[in-house]
Design a protein around this motif. Structure first.
Motif, mmCIF file in Angstrom:
data_model
loop_
_atom_site.group_PDB
_atom_site.id
_atom_site.type_symbol
_atom_site.label_atom_id
_atom_site.label_comp_id
_atom_site.label_asym_id
_atom_site.label_seq_id
_atom_site.Cartn_x
_atom_site.Cartn_y
_atom_site.Cartn_z
ATOM 1 N N HIS A 91 0.740 -1.458 0.092
ATOM 2 C CA HIS A 91 -0.084 0.006 0.483
ATOM 3 C C HIS A 91 1.063 0.989 -0.118
ATOM 4 C CE1 HIS A 91 1.096 -0.282 3.935
ATOM 5 N NE2 HIS A 91 0.460 0.447 4.270
ATOM 6 N N VAL A 92 2.133 0.777 0.607
ATOM 7 C CA VAL A 92 2.672 2.094 0.235
ATOM 8 C C VAL A 92 3.522 2.377 -0.463
ATOM 9 C CG1 VAL A 92 4.760 3.030 1.636
ATOM 10 C CG2 VAL A 92 3.284 2.151 2.275
ATOM 11 N N PRO A 108 -8.748 8.226 -1.616
ATOM 12 C CA PRO A 108 -8.511 6.764 -0.551
ATOM 13 C C PRO A 108 -8.021 6.043 -1.529
ATOM 14 C CG PRO A 108 -10.853 7.877 -0.531
ATOM 15 C CD PRO A 108 -9.594 8.768 -1.137
ATOM 16 N N LEU A 109 -7.774 5.195 -1.443
ATOM 17 C CA LEU A 109 -7.100 3.961 -2.301
ATOM 18 C C LEU A 109 -7.861 2.533 -1.823
ATOM 19 C CD1 LEU A 109 -3.131 3.704 -2.723
ATOM 20 C CD2 LEU A 109 -4.446 4.805 -3.781
ATOM 21 N N ARG A 110 -8.547 1.443 -2.695
ATOM 22 C CA ARG A 110 -9.203 0.761 -2.187
ATOM 23 C C ARG A 110 -8.519 -0.298 -3.079
ATOM 24 N NH1 ARG A 110 -14.519 1.262 -5.600
ATOM 25 N NH2 ARG A 110 -15.025 -1.691 -4.893
ATOM 26 N N HIS A 111 -7.917 -1.413 -2.142
ATOM 27 C CA HIS A 111 -7.061 -2.244 -2.246
ATOM 28 C C HIS A 111 -8.270 -3.842 -2.584
ATOM 29 C CE1 HIS A 111 -4.611 -6.275 -1.340
ATOM 30 N NE2 HIS A 111 -3.869 -5.601 -2.543
ATOM 31 N N LEU A 112 -7.945 -4.024 -3.785
ATOM 32 C CA LEU A 112 -9.179 -5.087 -4.249
ATOM 33 C C LEU A 112 -8.349 -6.334 -5.143
ATOM 34 C CD1 LEU A 112 -11.715 -2.221 -6.492
ATOM 35 C CD2 LEU A 112 -11.935 -3.737 -4.518
ATOM 36 N N GLY A 113 -7.566 -7.099 -3.724
ATOM 37 C CA GLY A 113 -7.171 -8.236 -4.003
ATOM 38 C C GLY A 113 -5.596 -8.031 -5.091
ATOM 39 N N GLY A 114 -5.789 -8.869 -5.697
ATOM 40 C CA GLY A 114 -4.254 -9.685 -6.403
ATOM 41 C C GLY A 114 -4.357 -10.712 -7.471
ATOM 42 N N LEU A 130 -8.074 0.463 -6.618
ATOM 43 C CA LEU A 130 -8.370 1.192 -7.620
ATOM 44 C C LEU A 130 -8.845 2.753 -7.029
ATOM 45 C CD1 LEU A 130 -10.714 1.407 -9.919
ATOM 46 C CD2 LEU A 130 -12.890 0.410 -7.844
ATOM 47 N N VAL A 131 -8.585 3.996 -7.486
ATOM 48 C CA VAL A 131 -8.759 5.614 -6.873
ATOM 49 C C VAL A 131 -9.728 6.206 -7.846
ATOM 50 C CG1 VAL A 131 -6.861 6.326 -8.010
ATOM 51 C CG2 VAL A 131 -7.880 7.464 -5.969
ATOM 52 N N ASP A 132 -10.567 6.791 -6.813
ATOM 53 C CA ASP A 132 -11.244 7.400 -8.053
ATOM 54 C C ASP A 132 -10.846 9.093 -8.319
ATOM 55 O OD1 ASP A 132 -13.571 5.527 -8.973
ATOM 56 O OD2 ASP A 132 -14.213 5.643 -6.726
ATOM 57 N N HIS A 133 -10.784 9.738 -9.394
ATOM 58 C CA HIS A 133 -10.206 11.035 -8.714
ATOM 59 C C HIS A 133 -10.900 11.682 -9.896
ATOM 60 C CE1 HIS A 133 -6.904 13.610 -8.614
ATOM 61 N NE2 HIS A 133 -6.653 13.737 -9.759
ATOM 62 N N ASP A 134 -10.897 13.038 -9.531
ATOM 63 C CA ASP A 134 -11.648 13.602 -11.290
ATOM 64 C C ASP A 134 -10.684 15.043 -11.120
ATOM 65 O OD1 ASP A 134 -13.879 12.473 -12.880
ATOM 66 O OD2 ASP A 134 -14.673 12.426 -10.730
ATOM 67 N N GLY A 135 -9.703 14.817 -10.125
ATOM 68 C CA GLY A 135 -8.519 16.209 -10.225
ATOM 69 C C GLY A 135 -8.037 16.120 -11.426
ATOM 70 N N PRO A 136 -6.558 17.140 -11.421
ATOM 71 C CA PRO A 136 -5.962 17.369 -12.237
ATOM 72 C C PRO A 136 -5.009 16.464 -11.986
ATOM 73 C CG PRO A 136 -5.577 19.060 -10.146
ATOM 74 C CD PRO A 136 -6.698 18.176 -10.439
ATOM 75 N N LEU A 137 -3.969 15.956 -12.983
ATOM 76 C CA LEU A 137 -2.604 14.892 -12.848
ATOM 77 C C LEU A 137 -1.664 16.031 -12.721
ATOM 78 C CD1 LEU A 137 -4.273 12.077 -15.258
ATOM 79 C CD2 LEU A 137 -4.398 12.528 -12.685
ATOM 80 N N THR A 138 -0.589 15.295 -12.498
ATOM 81 C CA THR A 138 0.551 15.854 -12.799
ATOM 82 C C THR A 138 1.517 14.814 -13.103
ATOM 83 O OG1 THR A 138 0.642 17.226 -11.349
ATOM 84 C CG2 THR A 138 2.004 17.376 -11.688
ATOM 85 N N LEU A 139 2.262 15.180 -14.460
ATOM 86 C CA LEU A 139 2.757 13.179 -15.038
ATOM 87 C C LEU A 139 3.773 14.100 -14.447
ATOM 88 C CD1 LEU A 139 0.887 13.243 -18.399
ATOM 89 C CD2 LEU A 139 0.311 12.450 -16.589
#
Length: 182
Positions: A91-92, A108-114, A130-139
């Motif tokens: 997770h780190v 928040p990150l959802r751990h969904l197995g492997g 899985l993470v839900d994100h609608d904000g900006p991205l910094t590549l």
């Protein structure tokens, strides 16, 4: 002599090939570490994280790898992530990779197995997030050339998708984790 001349030099950044990677056995039990270059050369089993980024429309963030990437240069990733460092918790590593590659922090990150990816000389125990994100991205310019959003099904039919991130998204689809409203 200037005042700056007496300051110590900052420590050099470790070369990526020298980065220590957590090695595991064929049952995913830690069994030591090795530099990244040795892990690749000898095709050791190791751990990696896969963070699928989804927006509120249910689209996935697809990233084009830079041409300087050691593995699959110019390929398309359907997840942020990477190998787990020696002694690092998955997770780190997932949070670190998400922040480095896409600049996403504090979500928040959802751990969904492997899943196990054992193909093309890669021997990986993958941890899915899985993470839900609608904000900006910094590549991260060293690793991500561009990013764009597509539905999971549109993303999976693209040419050049890396096989491990394809497997990660297919696993989430099979588990119903990418259905609308989840």
């Amino acid at each position: 002599m200037s005042a700056d001349a007496s300051l110590p030099e900052p420590p050099a950044e470790p070369h990526v090939a020298d980065e220590q990677i957590q090695l595991v056995d064929a049952r995913n039990r830690p069994c030591g570490s090795a530099p990244r270059a040795a892990m690749r050369r000898f095709r050791f089993w190791h751990r990696a994280t896969y963070v699928v980024v989804r927006n509120r429309r249910g689209e996935l963030c697809v990233q084009r790898r830079t041409l300087t990437k050691e593995v699959f240069p110019g390929g398309l990733d359907l997840a942020a992530g990477g190998v787990v460092g020696a002694g690092e918790a998955v997770h780190v590593a997932a949070r670190r990779e998400l922040a480095e590659e896409l600049g996403i922090r504090g979500v928040p990150l959802r751990h969904l197995g492997g899943f196990v990816h054992d193909a093309g000389g890669n021997h990986i125990f993958g941890s899915l997030f899985l993470v839900d994100h609608d904000g900006p991205l910094t590549l991260q310019v060293e690793e991500v050339a561009e990013a764009f959003w597509l539905s999971p099904h549109q993303a999976l039919v693209l040419e050049g998708v890396t096989p491990d991130t394809r497997q990660a998204v297919e696993a989430l689809l099979a588990g119903g984790e990418l259905e609308a409203g989840r």
